[in-house]
Design a protein around this motif. Sequence first.
Motif, PDB file in Angstrom:
ATOM      1  N   LYS A   1      39.450  41.883  41.202  1.00  0.00           N
ATOM      2  CA  LYS A   1      38.035  41.562  41.275  1.00  0.00           C
ATOM      3  C   LYS A   1      37.300  42.130  40.062  1.00  0.00           C
ATOM      4  O   LYS A   1      37.744  43.096  39.440  1.00  0.00           O
ATOM      5  N   LYS A   2      36.142  41.513  39.785  1.00  0.00           N
ATOM      6  CA  LYS A   2      35.317  41.957  38.663  1.00  0.00           C
ATOM      7  C   LYS A   2      33.875  42.116  39.133  1.00  0.00           C
ATOM      8  O   LYS A   2      33.322  41.220  39.781  1.00  0.00           O
ATOM      9  N   ALA A   3      33.304  43.266  38.821  1.00  0.00           N
ATOM     10  CA  ALA A   3      31.889  43.546  39.104  1.00  0.00           C
ATOM     11  C   ALA A   3      31.575  44.910  38.498  1.00  0.00           C
ATOM     12  O   ALA A   3      32.479  45.724  38.292  1.00  0.00           O
TER      13      ALA A   3
ATOM     14  N   GLY B   1      33.339  41.867  44.591  1.00  0.00           N
ATOM     15  CA  GLY B   1      33.252  41.375  43.231  1.00  0.00           C
ATOM     16  C   GLY B   1      33.645  39.913  43.124  1.00  0.00           C
ATOM     17  O   GLY B   1      33.978  39.241  44.105  1.00  0.00           O
ATOM     18  N   TYR B   2      33.599  39.420  41.881  1.00  0.00           N
ATOM     19  CA  TYR B   2      34.037  38.065  41.599  1.00  0.00           C
ATOM     20  C   TYR B   2      35.545  38.042  41.416  1.00  0.00           C
ATOM     21  O   TYR B   2      36.131  38.931  40.785  1.00  0.00           O
ATOM     22  N   SER B   3      36.183  37.024  41.939  1.00  0.00           N
ATOM     23  CA  SER B   3      37.622  36.877  41.788  1.00  0.00           C
ATOM     24  C   SER B   3      37.977  36.628  40.327  1.00  0.00           C
ATOM     25  O   SER B   3      37.328  35.831  39.649  1.00  0.00           O
TER      26      SER B   3
END
Length: 612
Positions: free
Chosen positions: A115-117, A129-131
């Motif tokens: 994940k990204k955040a 978060g965003y995948s």
Amino acid sequence: MQITKGLSLLIAILCCFTNLVAASPKISGELKKWHSIHLTFDGPYVSEMDTENPFTHYQFNTTFTHQQTKKQYTVPGFFAADGDAANTGAAAGNKWRVIFNPDEVGLWRWHVSFKKAPFIAVSELINSGYSVAGVDNLNGTFVVTKSDKKLPDFRARGRLQYINQPYLKFADDGYFIKAGPDSPENLLSYKDFDGSFKSDGHKDQLVKSWQAHQQDWQEGNPNWQNGKGKSLIGALNYIASKGMNSISFLTMNILGDDQNVFPYVDYDTYDRFDVSKLAQWDIVFSHAQSLGLFLHFKTQEAENQGLLDNGGLGLHRQLYYRELIARFGHHLALNWNMGEENGNWYPAHQTMPQASNQRIAMARYFHQHDPYKHHVVIHNGNFFDDLLGNDSYYSGVSLQTSQADFASAHDTVKRIRSWPVSNGRPFAVAVDEPGDAQFALQPDKYNPSHDAARMNGLWGALTAGAWGTEWYFGYKREHSDLTAEDWRSRDKFWQQAKHAIDFFELIEVEFQLAKNLDEDVINGWGLGKRGDFYILYSKDASQLLQLKLPQGQAKYSIHWYNPRAGGALVQGSKTEITIDVPLKYYFQKVKAEIGTPPNDINKDWVVLVKRI
């Protein structure tokens, strides 16, 4: 028009297939039980100093599930730059890696969460978060077979585990008695590692070459960047050749005595990690494990205990711990030490000293996030009385004493081992800095016999119930705790420590069940399981050893062991004890003489008294 559409569809299918193939990880390492298996994924291209911090803004975990037993481990992954940073020095790339160490043969399934955040790396909200496209939700399998490694390689023994006993146990091969150097604490302050520490103006004169051990490197041993690392690898070869099974080192000494060891890109940045340096550290640690050397990770020292988040569990401390677990937690035999000389115990602290709740929080973090539940300890400073409650996840303590003759080691270990256990986790005690600050274990040239270290520090600790010892070098001699680069300076002592390890391998008793039994011994120290076996230690065997044994009918064998020269168990003037006394009063015992050793009656001896 129809042809164009057909070509477009074919290209789209091929692109999808290409992306699918590219997304599959590269799996390296031997697919064997207890071996470290690397899964390297193609993910976002970033750099150590990227605007979107790769260490804080991505959360990369992989869950491994064993098909048959349903065992499951969620292992944190890490940014690996170009995938070969130890050799290339790369600081940027698109490689992301997870290292898994399986404890079962058979089919393992893996599933990725990526994940990204902002600051998601330290968030417990894994779905917040965003995948990360192309990696998140990937899954697959691999099959693990039996290891083919032989001792002393830890892969022949399995993971070293704390199992709610005062002694640590290998999953596949018995219990462990530790011995090795505690110094130099700045072992990783080494010129062949990448990084800014060598010329940043912070005590650069203390950076080591380990040149004395260049001769100990062997063909086929690891190195990096076309020959770097040989002298430190050689040092590990030497200390293992002396029969030692442990090394100790700080992983962060900013503001401390040396100031050259830290995982970061520079001295003043605490959220960016030096990927190539950490990859080189792992080469060293992996070689140590192959030699049977336990890894004592000391994560901070007294001077910097408040450096990260004022001692709390904020962003910087959690990032630091996560990187340690992700990059090095795959090793089999180690402990995490939450702090050398920790707590509020001296008047002029450089940073905020940690309070009890912060000491407890550090151990809880490792309990919750280390998938393998490695042994967690802390070092005094403050003593350990505040770490006994149900909220404490410490499984042991790393003990420092302060007397020049090492004399307090025995009684201090006894004291800790006698504490009542309220949480089901009795402390495993290691004496990791016996002796005074100035001299401690001196070089052979000043003290070739090392009598006090052997008698009071080594055997004093072991007969009190310690599971091991490490040896601090003091600061007033050459080859000190900060300047040591030649472990041969204490060559004569390593052999004596090896004799102690050998003894516990010879005796074939369940020493993991032993407690201190000094009250049963006259003119010596005692460790054992009452009525079953006794390990006695006499500093002067001419002072007649006597043992108080339970009433009843029993016969015991007597064997002597020379702690100065090692060798086999031998017989002395008396070979057996026979007890034939009616059991009238449970609390009364029968005094029995042990006899004398076969020679060197005025010297120190170890005795094994074992029920036949």
